[in-house]
Design a protein around this motif. Structure first.
Motif, short mmCIF file in Angstrom:
data_model
loop_
_atom_site.label_atom_id
_atom_site.label_comp_id
_atom_site.label_asym_id
_atom_site.label_seq_id
_atom_site.Cartn_x
_atom_site.Cartn_y
_atom_site.Cartn_z
N THR A 64 0.81 -1.22 0.00
CA THR A 64 0.00 0.00 0.00
C THR A 64 0.84 1.26 0.00
O THR A 64 0.31 2.36 -0.14
CB THR A 64 -0.94 0.02 1.22
N ALA A 65 2.17 1.11 0.15
CA ALA A 65 3.06 2.28 0.19
C ALA A 65 3.14 2.91 -1.20
O ALA A 65 3.09 2.23 -2.21
CB ALA A 65 4.44 1.88 0.66
N GLU A 66 3.27 4.20 -1.22
CA GLU A 66 3.45 4.91 -2.47
C GLU A 66 4.86 5.48 -2.45
O GLU A 66 5.12 6.52 -1.87
CB GLU A 66 2.41 6.01 -2.62
N LEU A 67 5.77 4.76 -3.05
CA LEU A 67 7.16 5.17 -3.09
C LEU A 67 7.42 6.08 -4.28
O LEU A 67 6.82 5.92 -5.33
CB LEU A 67 8.07 3.93 -3.17
N VAL A 68 8.33 6.99 -4.09
CA VAL A 68 8.70 7.91 -5.15
C VAL A 68 9.98 7.38 -5.80
O VAL A 68 10.93 7.05 -5.11
CB VAL A 68 8.95 9.32 -4.58
N THR A 69 9.98 7.31 -7.10
CA THR A 69 11.16 6.86 -7.82
C THR A 69 11.96 8.07 -8.30
O THR A 69 11.48 9.21 -8.26
CB THR A 69 10.76 6.01 -9.04
N LYS A 70 13.18 7.81 -8.76
CA LYS A 70 13.99 8.89 -9.31
C LYS A 70 13.30 9.53 -10.51
O LYS A 70 13.36 10.74 -10.69
CB LYS A 70 15.36 8.36 -9.69
N ALA A 71 12.65 8.70 -11.30
CA ALA A 71 11.93 9.24 -12.46
C ALA A 71 10.80 10.16 -12.01
O ALA A 71 10.56 11.20 -12.62
CB ALA A 71 11.38 8.10 -13.32
N ASP A 72 10.09 9.77 -10.93
CA ASP A 72 9.03 10.63 -10.39
C ASP A 72 9.61 11.96 -9.93
O ASP A 72 9.02 13.02 -10.18
CB ASP A 72 8.34 9.95 -9.20
N LEU A 73 10.77 11.90 -9.26
CA LEU A 73 11.40 13.14 -8.78
C LEU A 73 11.85 14.01 -9.95
O LEU A 73 11.66 15.23 -9.92
CB LEU A 73 12.59 12.81 -7.89
#
Length: 132
Positions: A64-73
């Motif tokens: 359920t976690a929403e992790l941020v990826t480098k691409a998202d950043l």
């Protein structure tokens, strides 16, 4: 880390921990074997039911976690930069418009002050002739 079973796929850089193969989950780019995790807890003295519950809780939290990826950043940074560029352009336009208005008001005030000086001199001249 235990060896990976045949057919397991570790997701690429844009994946979050929702990727799972059998009893393995991907957490922050690392694969975790939930069965081995539960076994490790049992070896540390935690009863089997609690160890499995903890393992399941970790898996569920990860799913359920929403992790941020480098691409998202990178995408967020580019959006912020674009917005900043837009705001900068808008500010420059507003400043130019305000400079124009200030120049126009300066001219208007100069004309009014000049008119006031002419009227005052005329009144002073008329008053001095009337008194003399």
């Amino acid at each position: 880390m235990p060896s990976q079973p045949a057919g397991a796929k570790i997701a690429g850089r844009n994946s979050s921990c929702r990727i799972r193969y059998r009893n393995r989950i991907l957490i922050g780019g690392a694969t975790v074997d939930t069965s081995r995790f539960a076994e490790t807890l049992q070896e540390a003295g935690i009863p089997e039911t609690q160890a499995k519950a903890i393992s399941n809780a970790v898996r569920n939290a990860c799913e359920t976690a929403e992790l941020v990826t480098k691409a998202d950043l990178r995408e967020a940074v580019s959006e912020v930069r674009a917005e900043m560029q837009t705001l900068g352009n808008r500010m420059r336009s507003d400043i130019q418009r305000l400079d124009f208005k200030i120049d126009r008001l300066e001219l208007q005030l100069t004309v009014r002050l000049g008119s006031l000086v002419v009227v005052a001199l005329g009144a002073f001249t008329a008053l001095s002739k009337w008194i003399a």
